[in-house]
Design a protein around this motif. Structure first.
Motif, PDB file in Angstrom:
ATOM      1  N   MET A  64       7.054 -13.632 -77.474  1.00 18.24           N
ATOM      2  CA  MET A  64       6.570 -12.392 -76.654  1.00 18.24           C
ATOM      3  C   MET A  64       5.020 -12.104 -77.183  1.00 18.24           C
ATOM      4  SD  MET A  64       6.431 -10.139 -73.887  1.00 18.24           S
ATOM      5  CE  MET A  64       8.445 -10.386 -73.749  1.00 18.24           C
ATOM      6  N   VAL A  65       5.110 -12.202 -78.527  1.00 18.73           N
ATOM      7  CA  VAL A  65       3.578 -11.883 -79.150  1.00 18.73           C
ATOM      8  C   VAL A  65       2.513 -12.612 -78.847  1.00 18.73           C
ATOM      9  CG1 VAL A  65       5.002 -11.019 -81.160  1.00 18.73           C
ATOM     10  CG2 VAL A  65       3.990 -13.474 -81.289  1.00 18.73           C
ATOM     11  N   ASN A  66       2.705 -13.578 -78.145  1.00 13.37           N
ATOM     12  CA  ASN A  66       1.695 -14.638 -77.912  1.00 13.37           C
ATOM     13  C   ASN A  66       1.108 -14.302 -76.488  1.00 13.37           C
ATOM     14  OD1 ASN A  66       1.088 -15.492 -80.419  1.00 13.37           O
ATOM     15  ND2 ASN A  66       2.715 -17.148 -79.983  1.00 13.37           N
ATOM     16  N   LYS A  67       1.842 -13.613 -75.624  1.00 13.81           N
ATOM     17  CA  LYS A  67       1.897 -13.207 -74.025  1.00 13.81           C
ATOM     18  C   LYS A  67       0.697 -12.204 -73.902  1.00 13.81           C
ATOM     19  CE  LYS A  67       4.834 -12.695 -70.076  1.00 13.81           C
ATOM     20  NZ  LYS A  67       6.038 -12.360 -69.642  1.00 13.81           N
ATOM     21  N   LYS A  68      -0.215 -12.785 -73.061  1.00 13.54           N
ATOM     22  CA  LYS A  68      -1.360 -11.794 -72.685  1.00 13.54           C
ATOM     23  C   LYS A  68      -0.809 -10.671 -72.429  1.00 13.54           C
ATOM     24  CE  LYS A  68      -5.319 -11.363 -69.877  1.00 13.54           C
ATOM     25  NZ  LYS A  68      -6.017 -11.867 -68.591  1.00 13.54           N
ATOM     26  N   ILE A  69      -1.555  -9.322 -72.879  1.00  9.76           N
ATOM     27  CA  ILE A  69      -1.118  -8.009 -72.402  1.00  9.76           C
ATOM     28  C   ILE A  69      -2.329  -7.444 -71.529  1.00  9.76           C
ATOM     29  CG2 ILE A  69      -0.958  -5.763 -73.479  1.00  9.76           C
ATOM     30  CD1 ILE A  69       1.035  -7.776 -74.615  1.00  9.76           C
ATOM     31  N   ILE A  70      -1.581  -7.020 -70.282  1.00 10.82           N
ATOM     32  CA  ILE A  70      -2.364  -6.853 -69.103  1.00 10.82           C
ATOM     33  C   ILE A  70      -2.615  -5.071 -69.468  1.00 10.82           C
ATOM     34  CG2 ILE A  70      -2.934  -6.357 -66.773  1.00 10.82           C
ATOM     35  CD1 ILE A  70      -1.502  -8.985 -66.600  1.00 10.82           C
ATOM     36  N   LEU A  71      -3.825  -4.679 -69.116  1.00  9.16           N
ATOM     37  CA  LEU A  71      -4.236  -3.144 -69.019  1.00  9.16           C
ATOM     38  C   LEU A  71      -4.475  -2.890 -67.595  1.00  9.16           C
ATOM     39  CD1 LEU A  71      -6.485  -2.884 -72.377  1.00  9.16           C
ATOM     40  CD2 LEU A  71      -3.839  -2.690 -72.110  1.00  9.16           C
ATOM     41  N   SER A  72      -3.796  -1.828 -67.288  1.00  6.75           N
ATOM     42  CA  SER A  72      -3.963  -1.376 -65.947  1.00  6.75           C
ATOM     43  C   SER A  72      -4.124  -0.036 -65.668  1.00  6.75           C
ATOM     44  CB  SER A  72      -2.566  -1.931 -64.905  1.00  6.75           C
ATOM     45  OG  SER A  72      -2.342  -3.359 -65.029  1.00  6.75           O
ATOM     46  N   PRO A  73      -5.255   0.233 -65.620  1.00  6.40           N
ATOM     47  CA  PRO A  73      -5.738   1.749 -65.732  1.00  6.40           C
ATOM     48  C   PRO A  73      -5.191   2.375 -64.276  1.00  6.40           C
ATOM     49  CG  PRO A  73      -7.551   0.568 -66.504  1.00  6.40           C
ATOM     50  CD  PRO A  73      -6.534  -0.374 -65.904  1.00  6.40           C
ATOM     51  N   SER A  74      -4.675   3.444 -64.488  1.00  5.67           N
ATOM     52  CA  SER A  74      -4.389   4.244 -63.050  1.00  5.67           C
ATOM     53  C   SER A  74      -5.540   4.726 -62.346  1.00  5.67           C
ATOM     54  CB  SER A  74      -3.209   5.084 -63.212  1.00  5.67           C
ATOM     55  OG  SER A  74      -2.908   5.914 -61.884  1.00  5.67           O
ATOM     56  N   VAL A  75      -6.004   4.410 -61.277  1.00  2.13           N
ATOM     57  CA  VAL A  75      -7.044   4.890 -60.503  1.00  2.13           C
ATOM     58  C   VAL A  75      -6.897   6.407 -60.173  1.00  2.13           C
ATOM     59  CG1 VAL A  75      -6.168   4.385 -58.202  1.00  2.13           C
ATOM     60  CG2 VAL A  75      -8.879   4.477 -58.823  1.00  2.13           C
ATOM     61  N   MET A  76      -5.819   7.011 -60.217  1.00  2.00           N
ATOM     62  CA  MET A  76      -5.612   8.657 -59.715  1.00  2.00           C
ATOM     63  C   MET A  76      -5.835   9.233 -60.863  1.00  2.00           C
ATOM     64  SD  MET A  76      -1.669   9.287 -59.177  1.00  2.00           S
ATOM     65  CE  MET A  76      -0.375   9.476 -60.459  1.00  2.00           C
ATOM     66  N   CYS A  77      -5.986   8.585 -62.107  1.00  2.00           N
ATOM     67  CA  CYS A  77      -6.351   9.393 -63.296  1.00  2.00           C
ATOM     68  C   CYS A  77      -7.783   9.410 -63.649  1.00  2.00           C
ATOM     69  CB  CYS A  77      -5.657   8.774 -64.809  1.00  2.00           C
ATOM     70  SG  CYS A  77      -3.985   9.104 -64.776  1.00  2.00           S
ATOM     71  N   SER A  78      -8.703   8.634 -62.810  1.00  2.00           N
ATOM     72  CA  SER A  78     -10.101   8.781 -62.703  1.00  2.00           C
ATOM     73  C   SER A  78     -10.474   9.931 -61.837  1.00  2.00           C
ATOM     74  CB  SER A  78     -10.749   7.456 -62.360  1.00  2.00           C
ATOM     75  OG  SER A  78     -10.517   7.194 -61.013  1.00  2.00           O
ATOM     76  N   ASP A  79     -12.003  10.270 -61.972  1.00  2.00           N
ATOM     77  CA  ASP A  79     -12.468  11.317 -61.091  1.00  2.00           C
ATOM     78  C   ASP A  79     -12.707  10.831 -59.904  1.00  2.00           C
ATOM     79  OD1 ASP A  79     -13.960  13.282 -59.994  1.00  2.00           O
ATOM     80  OD2 ASP A  79     -15.716  13.160 -61.329  1.00  2.00           O
ATOM     81  N   LEU A  80     -11.817  11.185 -58.916  1.00  2.00           N
ATOM     82  CA  LEU A  80     -11.736  10.685 -57.572  1.00  2.00           C
ATOM     83  C   LEU A  80     -12.961  11.419 -56.714  1.00  2.00           C
ATOM     84  CD1 LEU A  80      -7.975  11.143 -56.718  1.00  2.00           C
ATOM     85  CD2 LEU A  80      -9.253   8.944 -57.473  1.00  2.00           C
ATOM     86  N   THR A  81     -13.586  11.881 -57.322  1.00  2.00           N
ATOM     87  CA  THR A  81     -14.869  12.572 -56.636  1.00  2.00           C
ATOM     88  C   THR A  81     -16.187  11.535 -56.861  1.00  2.00           C
ATOM     89  OG1 THR A  81     -15.493  14.049 -58.198  1.00  2.00           O
ATOM     90  CG2 THR A  81     -14.114  14.977 -56.541  1.00  2.00           C
ATOM     91  N   ALA A  82     -15.671  10.787 -57.904  1.00  2.00           N
ATOM     92  CA  ALA A  82     -16.871   9.870 -58.216  1.00  2.00           C
ATOM     93  C   ALA A  82     -16.451   8.463 -58.457  1.00  2.00           C
ATOM     94  CB  ALA A  82     -17.606  10.212 -59.421  1.00  2.00           C
ATOM     95  N   LEU A  83     -15.378   7.984 -57.722  1.00  2.00           N
ATOM     96  CA  LEU A  83     -14.592   6.958 -57.698  1.00  2.00           C
ATOM     97  C   LEU A  83     -15.638   5.448 -57.930  1.00  2.00           C
ATOM     98  CD1 LEU A  83     -11.588   6.108 -57.518  1.00  2.00           C
ATOM     99  CD2 LEU A  83     -11.708   5.737 -55.053  1.00  2.00           C
TER     100      LEU A  83
END
Length: 231
Positions: free
Chosen positions: A1-20
């Motif tokens: 598991m330690v060599n498995k690629k770690i994917i980062l998936s930011p949640s779009v709804m946590c960004s400023d939805l008025t400046a998407l």
């Protein structure tokens, strides 16, 4: 598991939805390649952050992988809509799917990655026959759709559930990914990785955490992952 690629998936709804557009551009600049998009119908949980037309616009302005997490009751309708938009991965909840196998096949036939999403209290036993068909499993660590409740904490059995799923995947000699979603914080990331998560949905307690810039938070997370992989 330690060599498995770690994917980062930011949640779009946590960004400023008025400046998407600007927010997505900033994510691209710091090296993010995957964007987590919650599709909530207002019935599954009391939230509707992004409509279908907005997701279409997101597809138009970025080449990032769109990772769709459907929190919906009419899954077949939303699966069809997301496939037409041209997303890269779709997870849907087993709790609202009468025809899980059919929905998995709908997604896989289009060459899109498929995941099953489980609410915190949903047993892993629902994966008995479908786990080999999944590219990933999304484990909700808080009750889905209630992220605006800043006082809500991860369920106390979050890490154990990830460990149990990781052991199940290994026992079946599968390469299924584990996506952790819900209060994935700077403090919790090391333990989530140790438990077996390799796809982290990032929000207000990590990548979008106040007090640092987006780039600084990304660098901090990268360091946490690097430390974990070095053991």
């Amino acid at each position: 598991m330690v060599n498995k690629k770690i994917i980062l998936s930011p949640s779009v709804m946590c960004s400023d939805l008025t400046a998407l557009k600007e927010g997505i551009s900033e994510l691209e600049k710091v090296g993010i390649t995957d964007l987590h998009v919650d599709v909530i119908d207002g019935a599954f949980s009391p939230a509707m952050p992004l409509g279908i037309d907005t997701i279409k616009k997101v597809r138009d302005i970025t080449d990032m992988n769109l990772d769709i997490h459907m929190m919906t009751t009419n899954n077949e309708f939303f699966i069809t809509e997301m496939l037409n938009i041209g997303v890269q991965s779709i997870s849907f909840h087993v709790e609202t799917s009468l025809h899980v196998d059919r929905h998995i096949n709908m997604i896989k036939k289009k060459g899109v990655k498929v995941g099953l999403a489980l609410n915190p209290a949903t047993s892993l036993s629902v994966l008995d026959y479908t786990l080999p068909l999944c590219d990933y499993v999304l484990l909700m660590l808080i009750n889905p759709g209630f992220a605006t409740d800043k006082n809500e904490q991860q369920v106390p059995y979050a890490l154990q559930k990830i460990k149990d799923l990781s052991n199940l995947i290994q026992s079946k000699s599968l390469s299924t990914s584990i996506q952790a979603d819900g209060r994935v914080s700077l403090e919790s990331i090391p333990n989530l990785l140790k438990a077996g998560a390799d796809n982290l949905v990032l929000g207000s307690t990590s990548l979008y955490r106040s007090g640092r810039t987006l780039l600084e938070n990304k660098q901090y997370i990268d360091q946490l992952i690097s430390d974990f992989q070095r053991g």
